[in-house]
Scaffold this motif. Structure first.
Motif, short mmCIF file in Angstrom:
data_model
loop_
_atom_site.label_atom_id
_atom_site.label_comp_id
_atom_site.label_asym_id
_atom_site.label_seq_id
_atom_site.Cartn_x
_atom_site.Cartn_y
_atom_site.Cartn_z
N MET A 1 0.86 -1.24 -0.01
CA MET A 1 0.02 0.02 0.05
C MET A 1 0.72 1.19 -0.09
O MET A 1 0.77 2.16 -0.89
CB MET A 1 -1.02 -0.09 1.16
N ALA A 2 1.92 1.31 0.84
CA ALA A 2 2.67 2.50 1.05
C ALA A 2 3.41 2.86 -0.26
O ALA A 2 3.30 3.99 -0.77
CB ALA A 2 3.84 2.30 2.17
N PRO A 3 4.09 1.94 -0.96
CA PRO A 3 4.68 2.22 -2.44
C PRO A 3 3.80 2.85 -3.26
O PRO A 3 4.10 3.71 -4.04
CB PRO A 3 5.19 0.91 -2.87
N THR A 4 2.71 2.28 -3.19
CA THR A 4 1.48 2.82 -4.28
C THR A 4 1.17 4.31 -3.71
O THR A 4 0.87 5.02 -4.83
CB THR A 4 0.06 1.95 -3.97
N LEU A 5 0.91 4.65 -2.48
CA LEU A 5 0.70 5.99 -2.18
C LEU A 5 1.91 6.95 -2.68
O LEU A 5 1.83 7.89 -3.01
CB LEU A 5 0.62 6.04 -0.74
N TYR A 6 2.94 6.36 -2.52
CA TYR A 6 4.08 7.20 -2.90
C TYR A 6 4.12 7.37 -4.47
O TYR A 6 4.52 8.70 -4.93
CB TYR A 6 5.49 6.60 -2.44
N LEU A 7 3.69 6.64 -5.40
CA LEU A 7 3.61 6.62 -6.63
C LEU A 7 2.82 7.83 -6.90
O LEU A 7 2.90 8.50 -7.73
CB LEU A 7 3.44 5.36 -7.27
N TYR A 8 1.35 7.41 -6.21
CA TYR A 8 0.55 8.60 -6.47
C TYR A 8 0.91 10.07 -6.24
O TYR A 8 0.63 10.99 -6.78
CB TYR A 8 -0.79 8.14 -5.68
N ALA A 9 1.77 10.18 -4.81
CA ALA A 9 2.09 11.39 -4.81
C ALA A 9 3.36 11.85 -5.64
O ALA A 9 3.35 13.13 -5.65
CB ALA A 9 2.70 11.13 -3.47
N LEU A 10 3.85 10.99 -6.21
CA LEU A 10 5.02 11.68 -7.46
C LEU A 10 3.90 11.92 -8.82
O LEU A 10 4.33 12.63 -9.41
CB LEU A 10 5.90 10.48 -7.49
N ALA A 11 2.95 10.85 -9.17
CA ALA A 11 2.31 10.87 -10.37
C ALA A 11 1.39 12.15 -10.41
O ALA A 11 1.33 12.88 -11.72
CB ALA A 11 1.85 9.63 -10.60
N ILE A 12 0.78 12.54 -9.59
CA ILE A 12 -0.36 13.56 -9.56
C ILE A 12 0.42 14.73 -9.62
O ILE A 12 0.05 15.74 -10.69
CB ILE A 12 -1.20 13.51 -8.34
N PRO A 13 1.27 15.38 -8.88
CA PRO A 13 2.14 16.58 -9.07
C PRO A 13 2.85 16.75 -10.55
O PRO A 13 2.57 17.89 -11.43
CB PRO A 13 3.13 16.59 -8.27
N ILE A 14 3.08 15.47 -11.31
CA ILE A 14 3.67 15.33 -12.49
C ILE A 14 2.60 15.91 -13.52
O ILE A 14 2.77 16.56 -14.44
CB ILE A 14 4.66 14.25 -12.90
N ALA A 15 1.53 15.17 -13.37
CA ALA A 15 0.58 15.48 -14.25
C ALA A 15 -0.06 16.76 -14.21
O ALA A 15 -0.62 17.48 -15.32
CB ALA A 15 -0.64 14.39 -14.20
N VAL A 16 -0.26 17.38 -13.00
CA VAL A 16 -0.63 18.89 -12.82
C VAL A 16 0.38 19.69 -13.49
O VAL A 16 -0.10 20.81 -14.26
CB VAL A 16 -0.86 19.10 -11.21
#
Length: 396
Positions: free
Chosen positions: A1-16
């Motif tokens: 779960m934790a690695p997935t949250l880290y990936l979301y925390a990285l992917a969302i700012p990049i997409a924005v």
């Protein structure tokens, strides 16, 4: 779960951030169409034009210098003076200026030789005697490689509204032959223009001082141009000092037509590297944001981000991203050019790809360089933009 949250925390700012880059594209296209190449408005007869003192720092002679300088003698502006500042009394540009003075005796012009050392910036040192002798309320600083149209000065003065302290021209390039000329026009008509137009729209300081006009009283308030002699990027800090005092800066509707007689790929890339060094020294956050602003770099990150967030095919996203960026740049270049460019679409494709792939490399090279070369001088840049000249060691 934790690695997935880290990936979301990285992917969302990049997409924005990626979406933000497309907003910048859109703003540049619309604002460029609205802002640039407007008909110069004449002042009413009862409203006198303010006088302009034009500082022209010169060093050496290139094949286009005579024509560039002559364009300043033929401007349709009622009240201005030309102040030619030349550091070396043996400089061949002195002969060209005197030839033009004889050809146009009715134009108010003077030559100042020798400069005055007031800091590390050689351009400021060169211009200081001319600045002290300036007699008009407006000061214009114009590099030797700039070519003026007859109505350019009127256009710049027209944009100097009551709440505006400084008006500058957006850098562009004259039509020149060869791949280097194509590359230069592509850079200034796409990458540079996009940032310049968006910055002016949002009121951000993106001032490049190759052709700029400002209120002399505002410079005198802070000690004149010599107060900025401790910086190599004096143009940025002059504009920032005005913004800090709640004065606006603005671009004029006519781009600056750079017409230097020296046009080759190596010297142009060295120029871009030097500018990147200055930006990083003044604004350290550019170490992160500038590479991410490059088409190929942000496209790669964005392809992964949207693939992770929406399960889209990353290769398709990347290819569509590059094609869309390419088309936006072609349209923007046509807007800046105000018509057809001097080279074909194939030349644009080659030049654009070369620029996009070399951009990240030049930025990395700038980060690796601890010294900055400016003509025959070498400097060490400090954080904040301060500079010190490195003297060559004398062998005994």
């Amino acid at each position: 779960m934790a690695p997935t949250l880290y990936l979301y925390a990285l992917a969302i700012p990049i997409a924005v951030f990626w979406c933000g880059k497309w907003v910048v594209h859109l703003i540049a296209l619309i604002y460029g169409k609205v802002k640039l190449h407007k008909k110069v408005v004449q002042y009413p007869v009862e409203v006198p034009y303010p006088g302009v003192s034009i500082l022209k720092p010169l060093t050496g002679v290139d094949p286009h210098l005579f024509g560039n300088l002559e364009s300043f003698f033929t401007m349709s502006y009622p009240l201005y003076e030309l102040l030619f500042c030349i550091e070396d009394d043996g400089d061949n540009s002195i002969m060209l200026v005197r030839c033009l003075q004889e050809k146009y005796p009715n134009v108010d012009s003077r030559i100042f030789i020798g400069g005055e050392r007031v800091g590390v910036n050689p351009k400021i040192n060169n211009m200081q005697p001319g600045y002290r002798a300036a007699k008009h309320e407006l000061i214009m600083i114009s590099d030797s490689g700039i070519r003026m149209k007859e109505d350019t000065l009127r256009d710049m003065v027209h944009h100097l509204k009551d709440d505006v302290g400084l008006v500058h021209q957006m850098p562009f390039s004259s039509d020149r032959e060869g791949f280097a000329g194509t590359l230069e026009k592509i850079y200034f008509g796409t990458v540079q223009a996009r940032i310049y137009l968006a910055a002016d729209f949002f009121g951000v300081n993106c001032h490049t001082g190759m052709s700029t006009i400002m209120r002399k009283a505002l410079l005198d308030e802070v000690g004149g141009i010599k107060a900025f002699g401790c910086y190599l990027a004096e143009d940025y800090f002059i504009a920032q000092s005005m913004k800090d005092r709640n004065w606006k800066i603005s671009i004029s509707s006519q781009p600056a037509w750079q017409n230097s007689g020296i046009c080759d790929v190596n010297s142009f890339q060295a120029r871009l590297t030097r500018w990147a060094q200055l930006r990083v020294a003044m604004l350290p956050r550019m170490i992160i944001f500038e590479p991410l602003s490059e088409c190929m770099v942000i496209g790669g990150f964005a392809s992964w981000a949207v693939s992770f967030l929406f399960n889209w095919d990353p290769l398709v996203v990347y290819l569509v991203h590059i094609l869309s960026w390419f088309l936006c740049d072609w349209i923007l270049l046509s807007i800046i050019q105000n018509g057809s460019v001097s080279f074909g679409k194939f030349d644009f494709v080659v030049g654009w790809l070369f620029r996009e792939f070399s951009g990240p490399y030049l930025f990395v090279r700038a980060l690796m360089e601890s010294k900055i070369q400016w003509r025959t001088r070498t400097y060490h840049l400090k954080w904040g933009g301060l500079a010190e000249e490195l003297k060559p060691k004398v062998k005994v």
